[in-house]
Design an enzyme around this catalytic site. Sequence first.
Site, PDB file in Angstrom:
ATOM      1  N   ARG A 149      48.234 -53.232  36.484  1.00 28.09           N
ATOM      2  CA  ARG A 149      48.446 -52.140  37.430  1.00 28.09           C
ATOM      3  C   ARG A 149      49.285 -52.577  38.627  1.00 28.09           C
ATOM      4  O   ARG A 149      49.569 -51.765  39.492  1.00 28.09           O
ATOM      5  CB  ARG A 149      47.092 -51.673  37.958  1.00 28.09           C
ATOM      6  CG  ARG A 149      46.554 -50.408  37.285  1.00 28.09           C
ATOM      7  CD  ARG A 149      45.211 -50.104  37.911  1.00 28.09           C
ATOM      8  NE  ARG A 149      44.803 -48.737  37.754  1.00 28.09           N
ATOM      9  CZ  ARG A 149      44.009 -48.277  36.790  1.00 28.09           C
ATOM     10  NH1 ARG A 149      43.600 -49.081  35.838  1.00 28.09           N
ATOM     11  NH2 ARG A 149      43.641 -47.004  36.773  1.00 28.09           N
TER      12      ARG A 149
ATOM     13  N   ARG B  92      32.295 -39.430  36.863  1.00 24.83           N
ATOM     14  CA  ARG B  92      32.989 -40.530  37.541  1.00 24.83           C
ATOM     15  C   ARG B  92      33.108 -40.248  39.029  1.00 24.83           C
ATOM     16  O   ARG B  92      33.472 -39.157  39.437  1.00 24.83           O
ATOM     17  CB  ARG B  92      34.386 -40.727  36.924  1.00 24.83           C
ATOM     18  CG  ARG B  92      34.337 -41.493  35.626  1.00 24.83           C
ATOM     19  CD  ARG B  92      35.700 -41.665  34.995  1.00 24.83           C
ATOM     20  NE  ARG B  92      36.697 -42.260  35.870  1.00 24.83           N
ATOM     21  CZ  ARG B  92      37.784 -42.875  35.428  1.00 24.83           C
ATOM     22  NH1 ARG B  92      37.999 -43.000  34.124  1.00 24.83           N
ATOM     23  NH2 ARG B  92      38.669 -43.368  36.272  1.00 24.83           N
TER      24      ARG B  92
ATOM     25  N   LYS C 244      45.503 -42.322  28.771  1.00 32.71           N
ATOM     26  CA  LYS C 244      45.509 -43.706  28.269  1.00 32.71           C
ATOM     27  C   LYS C 244      44.258 -44.016  27.445  1.00 32.71           C
ATOM     28  O   LYS C 244      44.348 -44.607  26.381  1.00 32.71           O
ATOM     29  CB  LYS C 244      45.561 -44.725  29.431  1.00 32.71           C
ATOM     30  CG  LYS C 244      46.799 -44.659  30.281  1.00 32.71           C
ATOM     31  CD  LYS C 244      46.847 -45.840  31.267  1.00 32.71           C
ATOM     32  CE  LYS C 244      45.774 -45.814  32.345  1.00 32.71           C
ATOM     33  NZ  LYS C 244      45.917 -44.731  33.323  1.00 32.71           N
TER      34      LYS C 244
ATOM     35  N   ARG D  62      44.403 -42.011  44.294  1.00 31.38           N
ATOM     36  CA  ARG D  62      44.728 -42.791  43.089  1.00 31.38           C
ATOM     37  C   ARG D  62      46.183 -42.578  42.676  1.00 31.38           C
ATOM     38  O   ARG D  62      46.856 -43.522  42.255  1.00 31.38           O
ATOM     39  CB  ARG D  62      43.800 -42.392  41.938  1.00 31.38           C
ATOM     40  CG  ARG D  62      42.390 -42.944  42.115  1.00 31.38           C
ATOM     41  CD  ARG D  62      41.378 -42.147  41.325  1.00 31.38           C
ATOM     42  NE  ARG D  62      41.466 -42.338  39.905  1.00 31.38           N
ATOM     43  CZ  ARG D  62      40.946 -41.486  39.009  1.00 31.38           C
ATOM     44  NH1 ARG D  62      40.334 -40.383  39.433  1.00 31.38           N
ATOM     45  NH2 ARG D  62      41.054 -41.726  37.737  1.00 31.38           N
TER      46      ARG D  62
ATOM     47  N   ARG E  57      38.296 -33.053  34.154  1.00 33.08           N
ATOM     48  CA  ARG E  57      37.475 -34.150  33.635  1.00 33.08           C
ATOM     49  C   ARG E  57      36.278 -34.396  34.556  1.00 33.08           C
ATOM     50  O   ARG E  57      35.178 -34.694  34.092  1.00 33.08           O
ATOM     51  CB  ARG E  57      38.335 -35.419  33.522  1.00 33.08           C
ATOM     52  CG  ARG E  57      37.598 -36.592  32.901  1.00 33.08           C
ATOM     53  CD  ARG E  57      38.516 -37.753  32.630  1.00 33.08           C
ATOM     54  NE  ARG E  57      38.735 -38.555  33.816  1.00 33.08           N
ATOM     55  CZ  ARG E  57      39.556 -39.614  33.865  1.00 33.08           C
ATOM     56  NH1 ARG E  57      40.255 -39.965  32.800  1.00 33.08           N
ATOM     57  NH2 ARG E  57      39.683 -40.308  34.972  1.00 33.08           N
TER      58      ARG E  57
HETATM   59  P1  AMP Z   1      40.624 -46.359  35.067  1.00 34.37           P
HETATM   60  O1  AMP Z   1      39.384 -46.129  34.273  1.00 34.37           O
HETATM   61  O2  AMP Z   1      41.661 -47.185  34.343  1.00 34.37           O
HETATM   62  O3  AMP Z   1      41.200 -45.084  35.631  1.00 34.37           O
HETATM   63  O4  AMP Z   1      40.194 -47.257  36.322  1.00 34.37           O
HETATM   64  C1  AMP Z   1      39.292 -46.769  37.295  1.00 34.37           C
HETATM   65  C2  AMP Z   1      39.414 -47.559  38.571  1.00 34.37           C
HETATM   66  O5  AMP Z   1      39.064 -48.923  38.335  1.00 34.37           O
HETATM   67  C3  AMP Z   1      40.799 -47.619  39.194  1.00 34.37           C
HETATM   68  O6  AMP Z   1      41.112 -46.475  39.961  1.00 34.37           O
HETATM   69  C4  AMP Z   1      40.674 -48.883  40.055  1.00 34.37           C
HETATM   70  O7  AMP Z   1      39.901 -48.622  41.209  1.00 34.37           O
HETATM   71  C5  AMP Z   1      39.843 -49.792  39.163  1.00 34.37           C
HETATM   72  N1  AMP Z   1      40.723 -50.582  38.276  1.00 34.37           N
HETATM   73  C6  AMP Z   1      40.843 -50.457  36.918  1.00 34.37           C
HETATM   74  N2  AMP Z   1      41.740 -51.313  36.434  1.00 34.37           N
HETATM   75  C7  AMP Z   1      42.232 -52.000  37.491  1.00 34.37           C
HETATM   76  C8  AMP Z   1      43.220 -53.005  37.641  1.00 34.37           C
HETATM   77  N3  AMP Z   1      43.918 -53.465  36.585  1.00 34.37           N
HETATM   78  N4  AMP Z   1      43.460 -53.480  38.898  1.00 34.37           N
HETATM   79  C9  AMP Z   1      42.792 -53.024  39.960  1.00 34.37           C
HETATM   80  N5  AMP Z   1      41.846 -52.062  39.899  1.00 34.37           N
HETATM   81  C10 AMP Z   1      41.569 -51.547  38.678  1.00 34.37           C
END
Ligand code: AMP
Length: 191
Positions: free
Chosen positions: A89, A134, A14, A145, A128
């Site tokens: 999400r 991260r 993404k 996740r 990654r």
């Molecule tokens: P990402 O970088 O999109 O993979 O997001 C990393 C982490 O941030 C996710 O695994 C969640 O813990 C948190 N997170 C990101 N976006 C959301 C969202 N829309 N709702 C809830 N938690 C989020």
Amino acid sequence: MLNVVIFGAPGSGKGTQSELIEKKYGLVHLSTGDILRAEIAKGSEIGKLADGLISKGHFIPDDLMIRILNAHLDMYPTANGFIFDGFPRTLTQAEALDTMLKNRNLKVSLMLNIDVDTNELVKRLLNRGKTSGRSDDNLQTIHERIQVYETKTLPVIQFYDRQKKHHRIKGTGTMEEVFERICNEIDSVNR
Ligand code: AMP
């Protein structure tokens, strides 16, 4: 206005694809993961809360996430459109996004669902993790996740299906191949 929801499991690409879309179509890229990681880096109250949840693979509560996104929408009053990356999400977030956009006379143009099978996702995320720094790119959190994605996030697909905005994209192949598929879908709705 072109408003794109980019959707997919962790590791589906993404973020990478959002950057390409951002450049080609001149949209504002709103990544909730990036926003939260910036809060963590600042050491803010939101960052402190997010830190513990993210490292375990858990979600930030809907009401807080919705408020954060709403505040970010207000930062770009002259945007040509947005890419929503990592949001919505949950179904609650999907409904809230429709409301937030409606309040600004906007709407989601299409939702791109990047489809990658689970084995490939785990492989990509572990890889990654070697360089991303991260806290959530480790085997235990990756499994959490993916499980949270399957229970809480998958229902969002039906939400956009019902609105006839759901476009499935084969997420394997090179970055350029995936991007070409994405552009075809965007161009089909954005004439
Ligand atoms: P990402 O970088 O999109 O993979 O997001 C990393 C982490 O941030 C996710 O695994 C969640 O813990 C948190 N997170 C990101 N976006 C959301 C969202 N829309 N709702 C809830 N938690 C989020």
